[in-house]
Design a protein around this motif. Structure first.
Motif, PDB file in Angstrom:
ATOM      1  N   ALA A   1     -26.815  60.427  41.225  1.00 25.58           N
ATOM      2  CA  ALA A   1     -25.761  61.001  41.341  1.00 25.58           C
ATOM      3  C   ALA A   1     -24.578  60.292  41.638  1.00 25.58           C
ATOM      4  O   ALA A   1     -23.253  60.480  40.866  1.00 25.58           O
ATOM      5  N   ILE A   2     -24.642  59.407  42.632  1.00 21.67           N
ATOM      6  CA  ILE A   2     -23.643  58.558  42.905  1.00 21.67           C
ATOM      7  C   ILE A   2     -23.202  57.735  41.995  1.00 21.67           C
ATOM      8  O   ILE A   2     -22.092  57.323  41.728  1.00 21.67           O
ATOM      9  N   ARG A   3     -24.365  56.975  41.585  1.00 16.48           N
ATOM     10  CA  ARG A   3     -24.029  56.012  40.387  1.00 16.48           C
ATOM     11  C   ARG A   3     -23.278  56.744  39.111  1.00 16.48           C
ATOM     12  O   ARG A   3     -22.392  56.260  38.322  1.00 16.48           O
ATOM     13  N   PHE A   4     -23.936  57.912  38.540  1.00 10.94           N
ATOM     14  CA  PHE A   4     -23.356  58.505  37.614  1.00 10.94           C
ATOM     15  C   PHE A   4     -21.948  59.081  37.718  1.00 10.94           C
ATOM     16  O   PHE A   4     -21.146  58.869  37.011  1.00 10.94           O
ATOM     17  N   SER A   5     -21.616  59.596  39.018  1.00  9.25           N
ATOM     18  CA  SER A   5     -20.168  59.864  39.014  1.00  9.25           C
ATOM     19  C   SER A   5     -19.371  58.618  38.877  1.00  9.25           C
ATOM     20  O   SER A   5     -18.377  58.656  38.428  1.00  9.25           O
ATOM     21  N   ARG A   6     -19.716  57.219  39.659  1.00  7.88           N
ATOM     22  CA  ARG A   6     -18.943  56.171  39.466  1.00  7.88           C
ATOM     23  C   ARG A   6     -18.704  55.767  38.043  1.00  7.88           C
ATOM     24  O   ARG A   6     -17.721  55.387  37.637  1.00  7.88           O
ATOM     25  N   ALA A   7     -19.987  55.717  37.588  1.00  7.83           N
ATOM     26  CA  ALA A   7     -20.267  55.202  36.016  1.00  7.83           C
ATOM     27  C   ALA A   7     -19.112  56.159  34.984  1.00  7.83           C
ATOM     28  O   ALA A   7     -18.714  55.401  34.107  1.00  7.83           O
ATOM     29  N   GLU A   8     -19.371  57.558  35.331  1.00 13.33           N
ATOM     30  CA  GLU A   8     -18.448  58.482  34.544  1.00 13.33           C
ATOM     31  C   GLU A   8     -17.088  58.077  34.468  1.00 13.33           C
ATOM     32  O   GLU A   8     -16.380  58.149  33.648  1.00 13.33           O
ATOM     33  N   VAL A   9     -16.433  57.872  35.903  1.00 14.39           N
ATOM     34  CA  VAL A   9     -15.188  57.445  36.023  1.00 14.39           C
ATOM     35  C   VAL A   9     -14.814  56.328  35.508  1.00 14.39           C
ATOM     36  O   VAL A   9     -13.881  55.930  34.765  1.00 14.39           O
ATOM     37  N   GLU A  10     -15.597  55.363  35.453  1.00 15.27           N
ATOM     38  CA  GLU A  10     -15.407  53.820  35.163  1.00 15.27           C
ATOM     39  C   GLU A  10     -15.315  53.887  33.361  1.00 15.27           C
ATOM     40  O   GLU A  10     -14.538  53.282  32.828  1.00 15.27           O
ATOM     41  N   ALA A  11     -16.142  54.814  33.002  1.00 19.27           N
ATOM     42  CA  ALA A  11     -16.132  54.985  31.453  1.00 19.27           C
ATOM     43  C   ALA A  11     -15.147  55.525  30.714  1.00 19.27           C
ATOM     44  O   ALA A  11     -14.828  55.115  29.590  1.00 19.27           O
ATOM     45  N   ILE A  12     -14.128  56.091  31.225  1.00 20.45           N
ATOM     46  CA  ILE A  12     -13.182  57.141  30.921  1.00 20.45           C
ATOM     47  C   ILE A  12     -11.710  56.395  31.348  1.00 20.45           C
ATOM     48  O   ILE A  12     -10.601  56.947  31.002  1.00 20.45           O
ATOM     49  N   THR A  13     -11.919  55.824  32.306  1.00 22.23           N
ATOM     50  CA  THR A  13     -10.526  55.112  32.658  1.00 22.23           C
ATOM     51  C   THR A  13     -10.167  53.702  32.488  1.00 22.23           C
ATOM     52  O   THR A  13     -11.134  52.674  32.287  1.00 22.23           O
ATOM     53  N   ASP A  14      -8.879  53.204  32.637  1.00 17.13           N
ATOM     54  CA  ASP A  14      -8.429  51.852  32.373  1.00 17.13           C
ATOM     55  C   ASP A  14      -8.361  51.088  33.810  1.00 17.13           C
ATOM     56  O   ASP A  14      -7.998  51.787  34.666  1.00 17.13           O
ATOM     57  N   GLY A  15      -9.048  49.920  33.695  1.00 13.82           N
ATOM     58  CA  GLY A  15      -9.588  49.336  35.060  1.00 13.82           C
ATOM     59  C   GLY A  15      -7.927  48.936  35.882  1.00 13.82           C
ATOM     60  O   GLY A  15      -7.798  48.938  37.114  1.00 13.82           O
ATOM     61  N   LEU A  16      -7.182  48.463  34.999  1.00 16.96           N
ATOM     62  CA  LEU A  16      -5.821  47.987  35.573  1.00 16.96           C
ATOM     63  C   LEU A  16      -4.712  49.190  35.963  1.00 16.96           C
ATOM     64  O   LEU A  16      -4.285  48.917  37.153  1.00 16.96           O
ATOM     65  N   THR A  17      -4.838  50.172  35.140  1.00 14.69           N
ATOM     66  CA  THR A  17      -3.843  51.094  35.568  1.00 14.69           C
ATOM     67  C   THR A  17      -4.362  52.544  36.436  1.00 14.69           C
ATOM     68  O   THR A  17      -3.370  53.229  36.757  1.00 14.69           O
ATOM     69  N   GLY A  18      -5.429  52.588  35.971  1.00 18.74           N
ATOM     70  CA  GLY A  18      -6.229  53.948  36.628  1.00 18.74           C
ATOM     71  C   GLY A  18      -5.863  54.986  35.504  1.00 18.74           C
ATOM     72  O   GLY A  18      -6.500  56.148  35.763  1.00 18.74           O
ATOM     73  N   LEU A  19      -5.106  55.139  34.447  1.00 20.78           N
ATOM     74  CA  LEU A  19      -5.191  56.164  33.647  1.00 20.78           C
ATOM     75  C   LEU A  19      -6.364  56.056  32.743  1.00 20.78           C
ATOM     76  O   LEU A  19      -7.202  55.172  32.690  1.00 20.78           O
ATOM     77  N   TYR A  20      -6.217  57.245  31.903  1.00 26.15           N
ATOM     78  CA  TYR A  20      -7.586  57.400  30.994  1.00 26.15           C
ATOM     79  C   TYR A  20      -7.473  56.016  30.008  1.00 26.15           C
ATOM     80  O   TYR A  20      -6.100  55.732  29.741  1.00 26.15           O
ATOM     81  N   ASN A  21      -8.742  55.749  29.507  1.00 24.49           N
ATOM     82  CA  ASN A  21      -8.435  54.992  28.349  1.00 24.49           C
ATOM     83  C   ASN A  21      -8.572  55.253  26.880  1.00 24.49           C
ATOM     84  O   ASN A  21      -8.467  56.257  26.833  1.00 24.49           O
ATOM     85  N   HIS A  22      -8.456  54.267  26.165  1.00 23.53           N
ATOM     86  CA  HIS A  22      -8.387  54.462  24.467  1.00 23.53           C
ATOM     87  C   HIS A  22      -9.461  55.426  24.027  1.00 23.53           C
ATOM     88  O   HIS A  22      -9.048  56.398  23.230  1.00 23.53           O
TER      89      HIS A  22
END
Length: 355
Positions: free
Chosen positions: A155-176
């Motif tokens: 659950a912890i890994r899924f939550s982190r991976a889910e956030v990383e999958a939809i956000t831009d690493g530099l800005t923190g906004l959603y990704n393309h």
């Protein structure tokens, strides 16, 4: 379990429960009692709660509580997760959800409550704890402790991976990728509701020159600063994303062209003001397109907003241009709008002159 709970709820009676005073109605006590009986038949279940949308706000209606004195009340505001929001919007969810919070790891199921015509009028969720906040198993005995620990870690890994999958690493906004996915969903929702949706396409002016002069680290810092301003300008219901490079997109739901122009001008001025205080000043050009006035599809909306952004650059940069304003930003008579060329063709012609 959630489907069983939904079958116990009369949609007509449920719709009559609008305020806390309605908890005195016999149908409220009858339904909550039935849900509590269901919960007692399944000892691992912690909460059974129903939700509805009143005046655009998701609220609780029925709540079994952990005890009879510990319940949410009719009309209490609730921030729905994506699964609950999807069910309330009649978008079928074929899954149970594992999530973790300060109170432990939870498995949640959600089911729609439909009226006689099959329309979703509410939803009910069933929450079952997998482990508590100390990692102690609640669903399984000690022989299954390894499985429980695996569930918690997953659950912890899924939550982190889910956030990383939809956000831009530099800005923190959603990704393309997530922008394209959500924009399609928001357009479908706007079409169903007969509402408008506007898209702001933002591009940092002369960013290549800025990077060449001051270095990529300064460029990354500037992009992150712009992203914070874009995020601060958006509402919770809006969608702010980094499109790529120095390009950003802000999707404004329930917003027409006039409203989008006001937001865009505020955004442009805030970035200009922030940049003026910076050692390295930067500005943005913003193009606007509105559904359904200017475009009827996701790609068309993006393309026309992007085209309008280039019109803003031709007007001198650091300004806002709407697709509906035409291709000539001068106050003289504007030519008839024709469909813009593809983004690839247009950018090939524009070259570095409009960077």
């Amino acid at each position: 379990m959630a489907s069983q709970a939904a079958q116990l709820i009369d949609p007509v009676a449920h719709a009559r429960l609008r305020t806390r005073a309605d908890e005195a109605r016999p149908e409220y006590e009858k339904t909550v009692s039935a849900l509590r009986v269901l919960r007692r038949r399944h000892p691992y279940v912690r909460y059974i709660t129903s939700f509805a949308v009143h005046n655009g706000q998701c609220v609780t209606v029925l709540d079994t509580g952990e005890t009879e004195s510990d319940v949410s009340h009719i009309g209490d505001p609730w921030l729905p997760d994506d699964e609950l929001a999807s069910v309330l919007a009649d978008e079928h969810v074929l899954c149970n959800v594992i999530n973790n919070d300060n109170f432990g790891v939870w498995i949640s199921g959600t089911a729609p409550i439909r009226d006689a015509e099959g329309t979703v009028v509410a939803a009910v969720t069933v929450d079952i704890p997998a482990v508590d906040s100390r990692g102690r198993p609640l669903l399984y005995n000690d022989r299954s402790r390894t499985l429980t620990a695996t569930l918690e870690a997953a659950a912890i890994r899924f939550s982190r991976a889910e956030v990383e999958a939809i956000t831009d690493g530099l800005t923190g906004l959603y990704n393309h990728r997530y922008l394209h996915e959500r924009l399609g969903e928001e357009l479908e929702r706007a079409q169903r509701r007969g509402s408008k949706l506007s898209l702001l396409f933002c591009d940092c002016d002369r960013f290549k020159v800025y990077n060449d002069n001051f270095g990529h680290k300064a460029g990354d810092t500037a992009l992150a600063r712009m992203a914070r301003i874009i995020a601060a300008t958006s509402r919770r219901s809006d969608l702010a994303a980094r499109y790529g490079g120095e390009e950003f997109v802000l999707v404004l739901v329930d917003t027409d062209t006039a409203g989008a122009l006001a937001v865009a001008e505020h955004l442009r001025s805030q970035i200009e003001l922030s940049s003026a205080r910076s050692k390295y000043p930067l500005t943005i050009s913003i193009g606007i397109a509105t559904f359904p006035d200017d475009a009827g599809t996701r790609d068309e909306l993006l393309d026309k907003a992007d085209w309008a952004m280039y019109a803003a650059k031709r007007a001198g940069r650091n300004c806002v241009h709407a697709f509906s304003d035409g291709i000539d930003p001068r106050p003289a008579a504007r030519p008839r709008i024709v469909p813009p060329p593809s983004r690839r063709d247009r950018r090939a012609r524009a070259g570095q002159a409009l960077a």
